[in-house]
Design a protein around this motif. Structure first.
Motif, mmCIF file in Angstrom:
data_model
loop_
_atom_site.group_PDB
_atom_site.id
_atom_site.type_symbol
_atom_site.label_atom_id
_atom_site.label_comp_id
_atom_site.label_asym_id
_atom_site.label_seq_id
_atom_site.Cartn_x
_atom_site.Cartn_y
_atom_site.Cartn_z
ATOM 1 N N GLY A 118 44.351 35.426 93.368
ATOM 2 C CA GLY A 118 45.053 34.354 92.673
ATOM 3 C C GLY A 118 44.135 33.242 92.196
ATOM 4 N N ASP A 119 42.884 33.264 92.653
ATOM 5 C CA ASP A 119 41.925 32.208 92.275
ATOM 6 C C ASP A 119 40.519 32.822 92.288
ATOM 7 N N LEU B 252 38.639 31.549 80.136
ATOM 8 C CA LEU B 252 39.242 32.265 79.012
ATOM 9 C C LEU B 252 39.658 31.337 77.883
ATOM 10 N N SER B 253 40.017 30.107 78.209
ATOM 11 C CA SER B 253 40.507 29.172 77.187
ATOM 12 C C SER B 253 39.519 28.052 76.883
ATOM 13 N N MET B 254 38.308 28.170 77.351
ATOM 14 C CA MET B 254 37.310 27.112 77.197
ATOM 15 C C MET B 254 36.795 27.052 75.761
ATOM 16 N N ALA C 26 35.702 40.947 84.864
ATOM 17 C CA ALA C 26 35.794 40.606 86.282
ATOM 18 C C ALA C 26 37.247 40.534 86.743
ATOM 19 N N LEU C 27 38.115 39.955 85.918
ATOM 20 C CA LEU C 27 39.539 39.884 86.266
ATOM 21 C C LEU C 27 40.140 41.291 86.364
ATOM 22 N N SER D 63 47.627 37.489 88.564
ATOM 23 C CA SER D 63 47.891 36.112 88.130
ATOM 24 C C SER D 63 47.259 35.794 86.777
ATOM 25 N N ALA D 64 46.355 36.653 86.303
ATOM 26 C CA ALA D 64 45.678 36.417 85.027
ATOM 27 C C ALA D 64 46.377 37.090 83.848
ATOM 28 N N VAL D 65 47.445 37.856 84.127
ATOM 29 C CA VAL D 65 48.084 38.644 83.069
ATOM 30 C C VAL D 65 48.550 37.776 81.901
#
Length: 379
Positions: free
Chosen positions: A90-91, A276-278, A307-308, A315-317
Motif C-alpha cells: 500500500g506504500d 507517476l504524476s510528478m 516496480a509497482l 493500491s496503484a491501479v
C-alpha cells in the motif's frame, strides 16, 4: 621545481580538500584498453553513452597535445543507508543505487579537480590541465588502475584496498611529467561471485561487460524495457549494484566521509505512486541534485511502473489507469497497461479493454495485449 616535491605537495593539499585517494600515471597510450574497446564494439556490447572515438578514449595526447601525465583521484561514498524507510504493501518504494546517493558526484569531483588545478597553477607557470569525471573521453577505470588507485575487478569496478569499490573516480590530464605511481596487484583471485550473481549474465567474463544486458544501463534507457528484464529489475529506479554488494572486498565497507554524499532516505528510496504524476519541474526540484536524475524523469517513471507491477500493488491501479489513459508518452502509457495486467484486478483488465478501443499507437497496443494476456486475480 622538482616534480617529486611538487607531487608530495599536491598529495598533501588533496587531503585538505577531501580527496580520499590520489595517484599519478604517465599519459601514454592505453594500448591494452584500445584492443578491449575494439572487441566491445565488434561484439555489440557498448552502452552508447560512451564519449569519443576509441582513439580519443585511449590516447590522452589527442585530448591535450602537451599531455605528459594524468592525476587520478577517488572519493569514497557510503554503502549503507541509515534510517531507511520501509517499503510496505500500500506504500511501496523504489530504490536508487548507491552511486546516486547524495549530491551528484560529477559536480563533487569536478570541484575537487578544479581546486587541484588552481593549486598547481599557483606553483607552476604555464601549467595546463584537462579535467574529466565519468562523461569525459578517458576511461576513469583505466586511468585509476594505471595510477595505483586500485585494481580493476571482475565486476568492472576499481577496487581499492581501503574503500573497496565504493569510490567515485575522476582525473586530469596535465602537461607536467610527474613521477608515476605503481599499479595495485589484482586481488580477485579465483573469486567469481560478481559473475555468478549477475542476474542477466551481463558480466560475460571477469572484467568484461555487455552493457546492453546490464540492469544499471537498462534502468537508464528511455524506450520500452524488453520483457525478459521486467521481472528482474524489481524496484530499481536507477542503477544496480549487486555486483558490488556481493564482492568480498566490500564486506563491512561503509564510509561516511563527505557530508555532501550522505543519502537522503526519502530521495534514494522514494514512494512509487507519487512519481507517476510528478511534473518535470517537481522532478528537477526533488531529484535534480542526484546523479540518477541525468536522464530525466521518463526512465524513472517507467521503472516505477514496473516496480509497482513487481509488487502487484493493487493500491496503484487507479493511478496506473489514469497514466494509461492520459499520459502523452507511448512508453509510459504502454508500460502502465502492461503493469495493470500484471497486477491483474478486474478493474485493471476492464480499463485496459476500454483504452484498447481508442489507442492508436501500435507499440502501446502491443503492451495492452500483453496486459490482457496475464491471468486475472480477484480484487
Amino acid at each position: 621545481m622538482a616534480y617529486e616535491t611538487l607531487k608530495q605537495e599536491i598529495i598533501e593539499y588533496s587531503k585538505s580538500i577531501g580527496v580520499d585517494k590520489i595517484g599519478f600515471a604517465p599519459a601514454n597510450e592505453f594500448a591494452e584498453l584500445k584492443s578491449k574497446l575494439k572487441l566491445q564494439e565488434d561484439s555489440g556490447f557498448k552502452s552508447g553513452f560512451e564519449k569519443g572515438s576509441i582513439a580519443e578514449r585511449t590516447e590522452p595526447a589527442r585530448l591535450m597535445s602537451e599531455a605528459q601525465s594524468i592525476i587520478a583521484i577517488a572519493i569514497a561514498y557510503p554503502s549503507r543507508l541509515k534510517n531507511a524507510p520501509k517499503s510496505v504493501k500500500g506504500d511501496r518504494r523504489g530504490l536508487f543505487c548507491r552511486a546516486s546517493w547524495g549530491k551528484d558526484y560529477h559536480h563533487v569531483l569536478r570541484e575537487k579537480l578544479e581546486l587541484l588545478g588552481t593549486f598547481i597553477k599557483e606553483k607552476v607557470e604555464g601549467f595546463d590541465y584537462k579535467p574529466m569525471v565519468d562523461t569525459g573521453e578517458l576511461s576513469d577505470r583505466a586511468v585509476a588502475e594505471r595510477a595505483g588507485i586500485g585494481f580493476s575487478g571482475k565486476n568492472c569496478a576499481i577496487i581499492t584496498p581501503e574503500f573497496g569499490s565504493y569510490v567515485y573516480l575522476g582525473e586530469m590530464i596535465t602537461n607536467i611529467p610527474f613521477p608515476s605511481d605503481q599499479p595495485v596487484d589484482d586481488g580477485c583471485g579465483e573469486c567469481t561471485k560478481c559473475i555468478d550473481n549477475c542476474p542477466t549474465g551481463a558480466l560475460v567474463e571477469g572484467g568484461r561487460l555487455n552493457a546492453q544486458k546490464c540492469i544499471a544501463f537498462l534502468t537508464q534507457t528511455k524506450g520500452f524495457l524488453d520483457d525478459e528484464y521486467r521481472g528482474i529489475i524489481g524496484n530499481q529506479l536507477y542503477g544496480f549494484d549487486t555486483c558490488q554488494v556481493v564482492c568480498p572486498k566490500n564486506k563491512h565497507v561503509d564510509f561516511h566521509l563527505h557530508a555532501e554524499l550522505e543519502p537522503d532516505p526519502e530521495l534514494v528510496k522514494p514512494k512509487l505512486i507519487p512519481l507517476l504524476s510528478m511534473s518535470n519541474r517537481e522532478f528537477k526540484e526533488k531529484f535534480g541534485d542526484m546523479a540518477g536524475s541525468w536522464r530525466g524523469k521518463k526512465p524513472i517513471q517507467r521503472n516505477a511502473i514496473i516496480a509497482l507491477a513487481h509488487y502487484k500493488e493493487i493500491s496503484a491501479v487507479a493511478d496506473l489507469i489514469r497514466v494509461m489513459q492520459k499520459d502523452p508518452r507511448p512508453v509510459i502509457r504502454g508500460t502502465a497497461a502492461w503493469a495493470l495486467g500484471k497486477i491483474g484486478t478486474r478493474e485493471a483488465f476492464d480499463a485496459i479493454k476500454v483504452a484498447r478501443e481508442i489507442e492508436l499507437d501500435e507499440e502501446v497496443i502491443i503492451e495492452m495485449e500483453k496486459g490482457l494476456n496475464f491471468q486475472y486475480v480477484s480484487n
